[in-house]
Design an enzyme around this catalytic site. Structure first.
Site, PDB file in Angstrom:
ATOM      1  N   LEU A  65      34.116 -14.657  22.566  1.00 16.19           N
ATOM      2  CA  LEU A  65      34.429 -15.950  23.375  1.00 16.19           C
ATOM      3  C   LEU A  65      34.583 -17.224  22.399  1.00 16.19           C
ATOM      4  CD1 LEU A  65      31.841 -15.621  26.149  1.00 16.19           C
ATOM      5  CD2 LEU A  65      33.969 -15.568  26.483  1.00 16.19           C
ATOM      6  N   GLY A  66      33.699 -17.005  21.260  1.00 13.64           N
ATOM      7  CA  GLY A  66      33.800 -18.298  20.596  1.00 13.64           C
ATOM      8  C   GLY A  66      32.904 -18.105  19.247  1.00 13.64           C
ATOM      9  N   GLY A  68      29.882 -19.968  16.486  1.00 16.42           N
ATOM     10  CA  GLY A  68      29.378 -21.235  16.048  1.00 16.42           C
ATOM     11  C   GLY A  68      28.983 -21.093  14.500  1.00 16.42           C
ATOM     12  N   THR A  69      28.224 -21.847  14.153  1.00 13.97           N
ATOM     13  CA  THR A  69      27.817 -21.564  12.590  1.00 13.97           C
ATOM     14  C   THR A  69      26.930 -20.513  12.491  1.00 13.97           C
ATOM     15  OG1 THR A  69      26.448 -23.643  13.282  1.00 13.97           O
ATOM     16  CG2 THR A  69      27.939 -23.974  11.195  1.00 13.97           C
ATOM     17  N   TYR A  70      26.018 -20.165  13.275  1.00 16.47           N
ATOM     18  CA  TYR A  70      25.154 -18.878  13.004  1.00 16.47           C
ATOM     19  C   TYR A  70      25.375 -17.946  13.886  1.00 16.47           C
ATOM     20  CZ  TYR A  70      21.596 -19.927  16.234  1.00 16.47           C
ATOM     21  OH  TYR A  70      20.989 -19.977  17.497  1.00 16.47           O
ATOM     22  N   ALA A  71      26.382 -17.879  14.705  1.00 19.48           N
ATOM     23  CA  ALA A  71      26.626 -16.659  15.763  1.00 19.48           C
ATOM     24  C   ALA A  71      27.792 -16.762  16.180  1.00 19.48           C
ATOM     25  CB  ALA A  71      25.417 -16.939  16.835  1.00 19.48           C
ATOM     26  N   VAL A  73      29.755 -15.383  19.975  1.00 21.78           N
ATOM     27  CA  VAL A  73      29.305 -15.163  21.129  1.00 21.78           C
ATOM     28  C   VAL A  73      30.795 -14.337  21.564  1.00 21.78           C
ATOM     29  CG1 VAL A  73      28.945 -16.181  23.399  1.00 21.78           C
ATOM     30  CG2 VAL A  73      28.280 -17.483  21.137  1.00 21.78           C
ATOM     31  N   LYS A  89      25.103 -13.118  22.378  1.00 21.06           N
ATOM     32  CA  LYS A  89      25.323 -14.122  21.109  1.00 21.06           C
ATOM     33  C   LYS A  89      24.732 -13.195  19.866  1.00 21.06           C
ATOM     34  CE  LYS A  89      24.303 -18.639  19.788  1.00 21.06           C
ATOM     35  NZ  LYS A  89      23.790 -19.898  20.312  1.00 21.06           N
ATOM     36  N   ASP A 186      18.547 -31.064  19.829  1.00 21.79           N
ATOM     37  CA  ASP A 186      20.110 -30.971  19.680  1.00 21.79           C
ATOM     38  C   ASP A 186      20.714 -31.220  21.003  1.00 21.79           C
ATOM     39  OD1 ASP A 186      22.433 -30.973  18.059  1.00 21.79           O
ATOM     40  OD2 ASP A 186      22.565 -28.727  17.985  1.00 21.79           O
TER      41      ASP A 186
END
Ligand SMILES: Nc1ncnc2c1ncn2[C@@H]1O[C@H](COP(=O)(O)OP(=O)(O)OP(=O)(O)O)[C@@H](O)[C@H]1O
Ligand SMILES: [Zn+2]
Ligand SMILES: [Zn+2]
Lengths: 399, 351
Positions: A65-66, A68-71, A73, A89, A186
């Site tokens: 799906l996408g 991020g910086t540390y994962a 998904v 995730k 955040d």
């Protein structure tokens, strides 16, 4: 969560020694006992392995799906029910980690497990995959995030009723975190995901932590810059839920403006923009501010706090009471900022307009019928039949 | 009421000869062409206007028709809409019933329920029309009206809004048509003027023996003008074509009886309890309460106190975090334990 509470005043008053005292005790145990301990450990390990295997086999990973910086998904579903979707995730192992696990992942699991609320993303399960990757099974939220809606100025129109609905859901989420002594740290439109029913859910607890104990400093390097409050920009190491409330205020402002309110390009620039947009911190409006480690004087623009008229001119669409709420969320002095509870207790929620029902909120592309309607409507306006316009107006008025 | 109504309301004489003679004063239209008949919806006995004036001007009086005698008021007399008084009465009854039973199809879960509802209303109407169990039926009607007054007035408002919007659409369409007509008249007129001017210019040019070049230039200008005209009439085109149609008059959505918005989403968390605990005295906390280095950033020791209370009472396992990274092994172990059930394969680390 099978963990006993472990905080006592005495320990905390002198945290470091008592913390370290307990571990050596275990390592210096008698060797005959050690064998038994190893056996027990082995057993526990097998059990944990089996549990993990069970959990893992409950889910099937589908497409990505996408990232991020540390994962990364993935979309996934329950093995026994392909129609029940989840987001999986998978934590990348190469980033900042500690004993094989990144702090962000640990925090995310820890706090999401504790917080169960309709406006906070649900964590269904956790398991590790073959190569020791940590996987969080999260509620699948298919309709993107609030940032997409704010940015799509061509495709999506909304008004105060919609802003109020979104802010209400965000307010509840933050209030609930704070009631449970968790700082999110955040909050930003991009971490507010949207469920199929339009419900906004606070996600990404990678920077969360619980309210700190007295005399225990926290890091000030949290919260994405545009949403970071002045006390953190000035290096305060002791802070409260007020940091999240500032971020909520910034999201509120951004929902109205449809662009970030104070998008600084560096931390210093960020402070400058706050001085200009919200007001200049000074001893008069924020006693003690000059003693913060990162305090810089902004004498050239010593405006003090911006006044009401200024806020009304920029955020008037929220109505006078909405402006009051925004201003109290963006108080420079965190002690004067309203709390998450006070946000929800504000008068704004009870004045007109009523918040839009969540299922009627504008949706990103996915809301095809809505877009079709919009197209039809626009097409209708081209041929200048006046009667149509009249009918439409009545239709709107009644909503 | 029921018996009398059954006798009289239920059997009106055939229209025709009856039509021309006042049943009360027996004067005939034949003799008095201006004679008008009125009825009173209480009993639907008709009589001539002068009888009504004569009998009811002094106030309510009994109906003069033999065997009726119900009390009638002058202001309720009105012209008959339908020749057949039976129909007149039926329409009145139906109108009354429908202002009370004004539910809408979209209020029903499915067609089945809607049809059942309609059937019930029809049964009730039928009873009123044919004077069957009238007191019971009237009681039913009154009870319904009392219990559903909200929904009745809401739907009435809706219906009238719909009516208004239909009217508005009609009016707007008429207005649009008028504008278009005027527009096209004006265009015709402009066209005519243009042609006249052109003719005149052409004649002048011929008279002056002007060059072809000028003519050419003029004609381009003219063509442009023409294009503009076409575009503007094209604009009016699509709406002009279908002479009469009201589309998409979406019925105004019923405003849901909304309950007040609760910002807390129906959740309440131990609020009063901690309001009382707001000041929490302990020498250890004094510095944290007053040290500018601690409070300026917004740190509030009361939050810690509240948390301590919750932990003390609920025994809730809120984890100690070690944000600083250098924190003790115990906290780290706890964190790992938290996920051990799902993940950990290095259980020895936890011990
Ligand atoms: N629960 C979810 N349901 C559906 N999509 C999700 C979900 N969680 C994350 N995503 C998608 O996966 C992407 C990556 O998410 P992730 O939280 O890892 O990173 P991020 O928040 O975008 O960035 P960062 O972690 O660097 O702040 C998101 O942008 C989003 O599109
Ligand atoms: Zn008469
Ligand atoms: Zn009568």
């Amino acid at each position: 969560m099978a963990v006993s509470p472990m905080i006592t005043y005495e320990q905390q008053s002198d945290p470091s020694p008592s913390d370290t005292k307990q571990l050596p005790l275990r390592t210096t145990s008698v060797s005959s006992l050690q064998d038994a301990a190893i056996a027990a450990t082995q057993q526990a390990q097998d059990f944990a392995e089996r549990l993990n295997e069970e959990t893992r086999s409950k889910y099937v990973k589908d497409k990505k799906l996408g990232e991020g910086t540390y994962a990364i998904v993935y979309l996934g579903h329950l093995s026994r029910d392909p129609s029940s979707l989840v987001a999986i995730k998978k934590i990348k192992i190469n980033t900042e980690f500690r004993d094989g696990l990144s702090m962000d992942a640990i925090r995310e699991v820890k706090y999401l497990q504790e917080l169960s609320h309709p406006n906070i993303i649900a964590l269904d399960a956790v398991f590790s995959s073959k190569n020791q990757n940590l996987n969080l099974v999260l509620e699948y939220l298919p309709l993107g995030d609030l940032e997409m809606l704010i940015r799509d100025t061509n495709g999506i129109q909304y008004g105060t009723a919609e802003v109020k609905a979104w802010m209400g859901m965000l307010g509840r989420a933050v209030w609930f975190c704070h009631e449970n002594f968790v700082l999110h740290r955040d909050i930003k439109p991009n971490n507010l995901l949207i469920g199929a029913d339009g419900e906004v859910k606070l996600a990404d607890f990678g920077l969360a932590r619980s309210f700190s104990d007295p005399y225990r400093p926290m890091t000030c390097q949290v919260i994405t810059r545009w949403y970071r409050p002045p006390e953190l920009l000035m290096g305060a190491r002791f802070y409260s839920g007020a940091v999240d409330v500032w971020s909520v205020g910034m999201v509120f402002a951004e929902l109205i403006l449809r662009s970030p309110f104070v998008p600084g390009s560096t931390d210093v620039h960020q402070l400058e923009m706050i001085c200009e947009g919200v007001g200049t911190p000074a001893e008069t409006n924020w006693p003690g501010v000059t003693s913060l480690p990162g305090y810089v004087s902004f004498d050239k623009r010593s405006l003090g706090a911006r006044d009401r008229n200024y806020f009304v001119s920029r955020f008037g669409t929220a109505g006078p009471i909405g402006v009051d709420l925004l201003m109290s969320m963006l108080a420079l002095d965190p002690r004067k900022r309203c709390t998450a509870r006070q946000v929800l207790e504000h008068k704004w929620w009870s004045v007109e307009p009523q918040p839009t029902d969540k299922q009627d909120l504008p949706k990103k592309g996915g809301g095809m019928e809505k877009m079709g309607e919009d197209l039809k409507r626009r097409g209708g306006e081209v041929d200048d039949s006046r009667s149509e316009r009249v009918a439409r107006k009545l239709d709107f008025g009644a909503r | 009421m029921s018996k009398a109504a059954q006798k009289h309301g239920g059997s009106s004489a055939p229209p025709g000869q009856d039509d021309d003679i006042c049943p009360v004063c027996k004067s005939a239209r034949y003799l008095n062409p201006n004679m008008r008949f009125l009825v009173n919806p209480t009993c639907y006995h008709k009589m001539c206007e002068s009888c009504v004036d004569r009998i009811f001007s002094q106030g309510p009086a009994p109906c003069p028709v033999a065997g009726c005698g119900r009390t009638l008021r002058k202001q309720r007399f009105r012209r008959q809409t339908f020749e057949d008084l039976q129909i007149e009465r039926e329409v009145d009854i139906r109108r009354r019933v429908s202002t009370i039973f004004n539910r809408r199809e979209e209020e029903f879960l499915d067609l089945r329920n809607w049809n059942d509802y309609l059937e019930n209303v029809e049964t009730l109407t039928f009873n009123l029309l044919y004077n069957i169990e009238v007191p019971e039926t009237e009681a039913k009607l009154a009870a319904y009206a009392a219990q559903n007054s909200d929904s009745i007035s809401r739907n009435a408002a809706l219906a009238s809004a719909e009516h208004d919007s239909t009217e508005a659409a009609f009016a707007a369409q008429k207005q649009a048509a008028r504008v278009r007509r005027e527009e096209s008249l004006r265009e015709d007129e402009e066209d005519r003027q243009d042609r006249l001017r052109e003719d005149r210019e052409a004649q002048e040019r011929i008279a002056q023996g002007s060059t072809a070049k000028v003519t050419l230039k003029k004609s381009t200008a003219r063509r442009k003008d023409g294009a503009k005209g076409a575009a503007s009439s094209g604009n009016a085109g699509p709406s002009a074509a279908p002479a009469f149609e009201i589309q998409g008059l979406k019925p105004v959505a019923a405003p849901e009886p909304t309950k007040a918005y609760d910002p807390f989403g129906g959740l309440r968390i131990r609020s009063e309890y901690f309001a009382q605990q707001r000041s929490c005295e302990h020498p250890w906390l004094d510095k944290a309460k007053n040290d500018p280095a601690i409070v300026t950033g917004g740190y509030d020791v009361r939050e810690y106190c509240a948390r301590a209370m919750v932990e003390a009472f609920a025994g809730m396992g809120v984890f100690v975090d070690d944000e600083v990274g250098t924190g003790g092994g115990q906290a780290a172990a706890t964190e790992r334990a938290a996920i051990a059930a799902g993940t950990d394969n290095r259980t020895e680390d936890v011990l």
